[in-house]
Design a protein around this motif. Sequence first.
Motif: not given
Length: 151
Positions: A130-148
């Motif tokens: 028996l093979t049970v496959t549970v897909p994984k959600a894509e990891e959300k990459k943190p949004e990077v905002k450059a600060i001047e």
Amino acid sequence: MSLVRRSNVFDPFAMDLWDPFDNMFRSIVPAASGDRDAAAFANTRIDWKETPEAHVFKADLPGVKKEEVKVEVEDGNVLVISGERSKEKEDKNDKWHRVERSSGKFMRRFRLPENAKTEEVKAGLENGVLTVTVPKAEEKKPEVKAIEISG
């Protein structure tokens, strides 16, 4: 008294083992005093590996038909694999010399991680595995905002 025999002469632990607590445990827990085959099958071994895309569970279930197995998700994140393998019918004229194959009910539960897509679980039974496959959600990459930097 419980005596367990191991037959591999190359196994350093291959010896007769006596468990003094075996009978005590059986007297305390009524379910444990049942058939040894059922107890062995109740502890069905399942492998769980994680790939970059999914969590994959594999269970050896020889002689079990897909109609005898259930795969469910409880409480949103608990994978439940259960089923039953029937005993072979006995004929009064049969003379058994050894019975080692397990039979009976089994159930295993696994708490899935938060990244599991439980609504997309797939299961298949092929050649007794028996093979049970549970897909994984894509990891959300943190949004990077450059600060001047002023100055």
